[in-house]
Design a protein around this motif. Structure first.
Motif, PDB file in Angstrom:
ATOM      1  N   GLY A  74      46.067  24.900  47.317  1.00 53.24           N
ATOM      2  CA  GLY A  74      46.495  23.730  46.563  1.00 53.24           C
ATOM      3  C   GLY A  74      45.614  22.559  46.942  1.00 53.24           C
ATOM      4  N   VAL A  75      44.904  22.012  45.962  1.00 52.75           N
ATOM      5  CA  VAL A  75      43.959  20.928  46.210  1.00 52.75           C
ATOM      6  C   VAL A  75      44.338  19.732  45.343  1.00 52.75           C
ATOM      7  CG1 VAL A  75      41.517  20.259  46.140  1.00 52.75           C
ATOM      8  CG2 VAL A  75      42.146  22.621  46.692  1.00 52.75           C
ATOM      9  N   LEU A  76      44.371  18.569  45.964  1.00 49.12           N
ATOM     10  CA  LEU A  76      44.660  17.327  45.257  1.00 49.12           C
ATOM     11  C   LEU A  76      43.474  16.405  45.494  1.00 49.12           C
ATOM     12  CD1 LEU A  76      46.755  15.908  43.523  1.00 49.12           C
ATOM     13  CD2 LEU A  76      47.850  15.094  45.600  1.00 49.12           C
ATOM     14  N   GLY A  77      42.687  16.191  44.443  1.00 52.48           N
ATOM     15  CA  GLY A  77      41.445  15.422  44.604  1.00 52.48           C
ATOM     16  C   GLY A  77      40.491  16.217  45.473  1.00 52.48           C
ATOM     17  N   ASP A  78      40.068  15.610  46.592  1.00 51.04           N
ATOM     18  CA  ASP A  78      39.177  16.285  47.535  1.00 51.04           C
ATOM     19  C   ASP A  78      39.929  16.841  48.739  1.00 51.04           C
ATOM     20  OD1 ASP A  78      37.008  15.667  45.962  1.00 51.04           O
ATOM     21  OD2 ASP A  78      36.466  13.856  47.068  1.00 51.04           O
ATOM     22  N   SER A  79      41.240  16.745  48.736  1.00 53.39           N
ATOM     23  CA  SER A  79      42.026  17.126  49.912  1.00 53.39           C
ATOM     24  C   SER A  79      42.756  18.451  49.709  1.00 53.39           C
ATOM     25  CB  SER A  79      43.073  16.049  50.223  1.00 53.39           C
ATOM     26  OG  SER A  79      42.450  14.819  50.482  1.00 53.39           O
ATOM     27  N   LEU A  80      42.687  19.265  50.737  1.00 52.15           N
ATOM     28  CA  LEU A  80      43.448  20.507  50.748  1.00 52.15           C
ATOM     29  C   LEU A  80      44.888  20.175  51.129  1.00 52.15           C
ATOM     30  CD1 LEU A  80      43.607  23.652  50.728  1.00 52.15           C
ATOM     31  CD2 LEU A  80      42.999  23.562  53.153  1.00 52.15           C
ATOM     32  N   VAL A  81      45.834  20.516  50.255  1.00 49.59           N
ATOM     33  CA  VAL A  81      47.250  20.279  50.535  1.00 49.59           C
ATOM     34  C   VAL A  81      47.792  21.417  51.392  1.00 49.59           C
ATOM     35  CG1 VAL A  81      49.530  19.933  49.511  1.00 49.59           C
ATOM     36  CG2 VAL A  81      47.503  19.024  48.369  1.00 49.59           C
ATOM     37  N   GLY A  82      47.381  22.642  51.074  1.00 55.49           N
ATOM     38  CA  GLY A  82      47.832  23.814  51.818  1.00 55.49           C
ATOM     39  C   GLY A  82      47.381  25.085  51.129  1.00 55.49           C
ATOM     40  N   THR A  83      47.645  26.198  51.772  1.00 58.54           N
ATOM     41  CA  THR A  83      47.309  27.508  51.220  1.00 58.54           C
ATOM     42  C   THR A  83      48.590  28.328  51.164  1.00 58.54           C
ATOM     43  OG1 THR A  83      45.126  27.365  52.258  1.00 58.54           O
ATOM     44  CG2 THR A  83      45.811  29.525  51.451  1.00 58.54           C
TER      45      THR A  83
END
Length: 192
Positions: A74-83
């Motif tokens: 899960g990616v929001l913009g350039d940041s990884l939220v989680g897998t």
């Protein structure tokens, strides 16, 4: 006529019960719930080597169903939220599917039951599933040790705990490059 109906009724009684689990939450709805509705979810299928399978099983203290793993980032913009990983396994005599989300720090971010075909009495309550949040891989990540026992649903508690340990061990294994052995930093994780 009566004899034919009796034969049909007997034949129907011998049919196996429906094998599909009762869906509680779709995969897409679960992704939106844990990653946020604006997050992009990217799936990547990875095939573990026999050595990785052995290492994961030893670290988790639980068997893998397959060397094929699908990781959902899960990616929001350039940041990884989680897998997120989906784990389907038997509880008692029926199957359940749980989604385990691993944070960029390598800890449990969420555990959600997506499908469950056992009686509702054995369904783990959300507050019990929340007890896994923030936990890392440990042999003590079992009911009665790092998480409380689940009265009346012991087999469910064992199955979910095993799934969480398997997932954390899988996530750690995917951080190691199969070719050169480089260990990716936890915050970056292996691109999936």
């Amino acid at each position: 006529m009566g004899r034919n109906l009796l034969i049909i009724a007997c034949a129907l009684a011998l049919l196996p019960p429906q094998a599909d689990a009762r869906v509680l939450l779709t995969r897409e709805a679960a992704f939106a719930q844990v990653f946020g509705p604006r997050a992009q979810v990217v799936a990547r299928t990875v095939y573990l080597t026999p050595e990785q399978v052995t290492a994961v099983e030893q670290a988790a203290g639980a068997k893998l169903a397959s060397a094929r793993v699908v990781a959902y980032r899960g990616v929001l913009g350039d940041s990884l939220v989680g897998t997120a990983y989906l784990d389907t396994h038997p509880v008692r005599s029926q199957m359940e599917t749980v989604m385990i989300v691993v944070t960029p720090q390598g800890k449990v971010g969420a555990v959600e039951v997506l499908a469950f075909n056992e009686p509702d009495d054995y369904l783990p309550p959300p507050r019990w599933l929340d007890r896994f949040d923030g936990r890392g891989l440990s042999k003590d990540l079992k009911p009665g040790l790092a998480v409380p026992s689940l009265s009346g649903a012991t087999l469910t508690a064992r199955a979910v705990s095993s799934a969480v340990r398997r997932t954390l061990a899988l996530h750690a294994a995917l951080r190691v490059c199969r070719v050169c052995g480089y260990r990716y930093p936890v915050r970056d994780s292996i691109p999936v």
